[in-house]
Scaffold this active site. Structure first.
Site, PDB file in Angstrom:
ATOM      1  N   ARG A 127       0.830  -1.204   0.000  1.00  0.00           N
ATOM      2  CA  ARG A 127       0.000   0.000   0.000  1.00  0.00           C
ATOM      3  C   ARG A 127       0.869   1.261   0.000  1.00  0.00           C
ATOM      4  NH1 ARG A 127      -4.807   0.468   4.215  1.00  0.00           N
ATOM      5  NH2 ARG A 127      -3.237   0.038   5.801  1.00  0.00           N
ATOM      6  N   ARG A 171      -1.329  -5.369  14.598  1.00  0.00           N
ATOM      7  CA  ARG A 171      -2.617  -4.697  14.326  1.00  0.00           C
ATOM      8  C   ARG A 171      -3.751  -5.718  14.185  1.00  0.00           C
ATOM      9  NH1 ARG A 171      -0.563  -1.529   9.343  1.00  0.00           N
ATOM     10  NH2 ARG A 171      -2.673  -0.765   9.013  1.00  0.00           N
TER      11      ARG A 171
HETATM   12  P1  ADP Z   1      -5.847   0.448   9.424  1.00  0.00           P
HETATM   13  O1  ADP Z   1      -7.284   0.247   9.522  1.00  0.00           O
HETATM   14  O2  ADP Z   1      -5.301   0.289   8.056  1.00  0.00           O
HETATM   15  O3  ADP Z   1      -5.073  -0.328  10.461  1.00  0.00           O
HETATM   16  P2  ADP Z   1      -6.047   3.225  10.374  1.00  0.00           P
HETATM   17  O4  ADP Z   1      -5.519   4.258   9.474  1.00  0.00           O
HETATM   18  O5  ADP Z   1      -7.503   3.173  10.599  1.00  0.00           O
HETATM   19  O6  ADP Z   1      -5.478   1.904   9.778  1.00  0.00           O
HETATM   20  O7  ADP Z   1      -5.330   3.305  11.809  1.00  0.00           O
HETATM   21  C1  ADP Z   1      -3.932   3.307  11.921  1.00  0.00           C
HETATM   22  C2  ADP Z   1      -3.529   3.255  13.375  1.00  0.00           C
HETATM   23  O8  ADP Z   1      -4.061   4.411  14.067  1.00  0.00           O
HETATM   24  C3  ADP Z   1      -4.044   2.062  14.169  1.00  0.00           C
HETATM   25  O9  ADP Z   1      -3.232   0.919  14.032  1.00  0.00           O
HETATM   26  C4  ADP Z   1      -4.033   2.635  15.597  1.00  0.00           C
HETATM   27  O10 ADP Z   1      -2.727   2.639  16.128  1.00  0.00           O
HETATM   28  C5  ADP Z   1      -4.449   4.087  15.397  1.00  0.00           C
HETATM   29  N1  ADP Z   1      -5.926   4.225  15.533  1.00  0.00           N
HETATM   30  C6  ADP Z   1      -6.804   4.548  14.552  1.00  0.00           C
HETATM   31  N2  ADP Z   1      -8.063   4.577  15.032  1.00  0.00           N
HETATM   32  C7  ADP Z   1      -7.983   4.253  16.347  1.00  0.00           C
HETATM   33  C8  ADP Z   1      -8.937   4.083  17.397  1.00  0.00           C
HETATM   34  N3  ADP Z   1     -10.269   4.253  17.203  1.00  0.00           N
HETATM   35  N4  ADP Z   1      -8.490   3.743  18.627  1.00  0.00           N
HETATM   36  C9  ADP Z   1      -7.200   3.576  18.861  1.00  0.00           C
HETATM   37  N5  ADP Z   1      -6.240   3.699  17.925  1.00  0.00           N
HETATM   38  C10 ADP Z   1      -6.615   4.033  16.675  1.00  0.00           C
END
Ligand code: ADP
Ligand code: ZN
Length: 216
Positions: A127, A171
């Site tokens: 990605r 993750r």
């Molecule tokens: P993806 O869904 O591809 O893992 P995101 O861009 O949604 O990626 O999120 C990237 C990172 O941001 C997550 O791995 C986490 O560390 C943090 N994050 C995003 N949203 C949240 C949330 N609601 N609570 C806690 N951490 C979050």
């Protein structure tokens, strides 16, 4: 329309979100994008979040909830919202009930994008994203027209610091242990629409669009 979009890393939440907001006039609120923008700007929030994000861990609930509460109280959310990446824990889901009630915008549909594990790995490792307009590309499946350049705004593409195999494993574990219960929670309420997101982007979009049309 008040929409939540859920799914593991690489399931296509960002790609579908871009399409949804083209069709429905609601703000796209992505906690991942908000954290990344804060990290780039090196704000106190960004520096805090970076400690967790770079390890693949979730940012603590209190920080995340405060950020989202502030965002949902902005006037543009009176049109509704597309929440992408929130809530990701039961604590966040409970806090969200309260916020949604206060702004008078209860969630109407929870889209859950599901993808097989081996597909996720390639989607995430290859990605590339545009930090400016948040467009998402994939070196293998959806390469940009010009190498390393966003098709839409011409900015240089980046490889997210957490888009590596080691971080992805962390993750996915976070997703199974902390986020799956959130899906069950909305499942009991009858709000979840499951979408097979292993298919190609156009086919997934047809399913997403059909699900949203049924809500209105
Ligand atoms: P993806 O869904 O591809 O893992 P995101 O861009 O949604 O990626 O999120 C990237 C990172 O941001 C997550 O791995 C986490 O560390 C943090 N994050 C995003 N949203 C949240 C949330 N609601 N609570 C806690 N951490 C979050
Ligand atoms: Zn761009």
């Amino acid at each position: 329309m008040n929409i939540l979009i859920m799914g593991a890393a690489g399931s296509g939440k960002g790609t579908m979100s871009k399409k949804i907001v083209e069709l429905y006039d609601v703000p796209h609120i992505s906690t991942g994008n908000m954290f990344r923008d804060a990290m780039r700007a090196e704000t106190p929030l960004g520096l805090q979040a970076k400690k967790y994000i770079d390890k693949g861990l979730l940012v603590p609930d209190d920080i995340t909830i405060a950020m989202i509460q502030e965002r949902l109280n902005q006037p543009d959310c009176q049109k509704g919202y597309l929440l992408d990446g929130y809530p990701r824990t039961l604590v966040q889901a409970v806090a969200f009930e309260d916020i949604a009630k206060k702004i008078g915008k209860p969630v109407q549909i929870v889209l859950n994008l599901s993808v097989e594990l081996d597909a996720l790995i390639h989607r995430v490792i290859d990605r590339r994203m545009c930090e400016n307009c948040k467009a998402i590309f994939n070196l293998e499946y959806l390469p940009p027209k010009v190498e390393n350049t966003c098709d839409y705004c011409g900015s240089t593409l980046v490889h997210r610091s957490d888009d590596t195999l080691d971080q992805l494993v962390v993750r996915l574990k976070e997703h199974v242990f902390l986020t799956k219960p959130v899906l069950d929670y909305y499942g009991y309420k009858g709000l979840v629409k499951y979408v097979d997101a292993t298919k190609n982007i156009d086919l997934v979009w047809l399913d997403v669009k059909a699900a949203l049309e049924k809500v209105q």
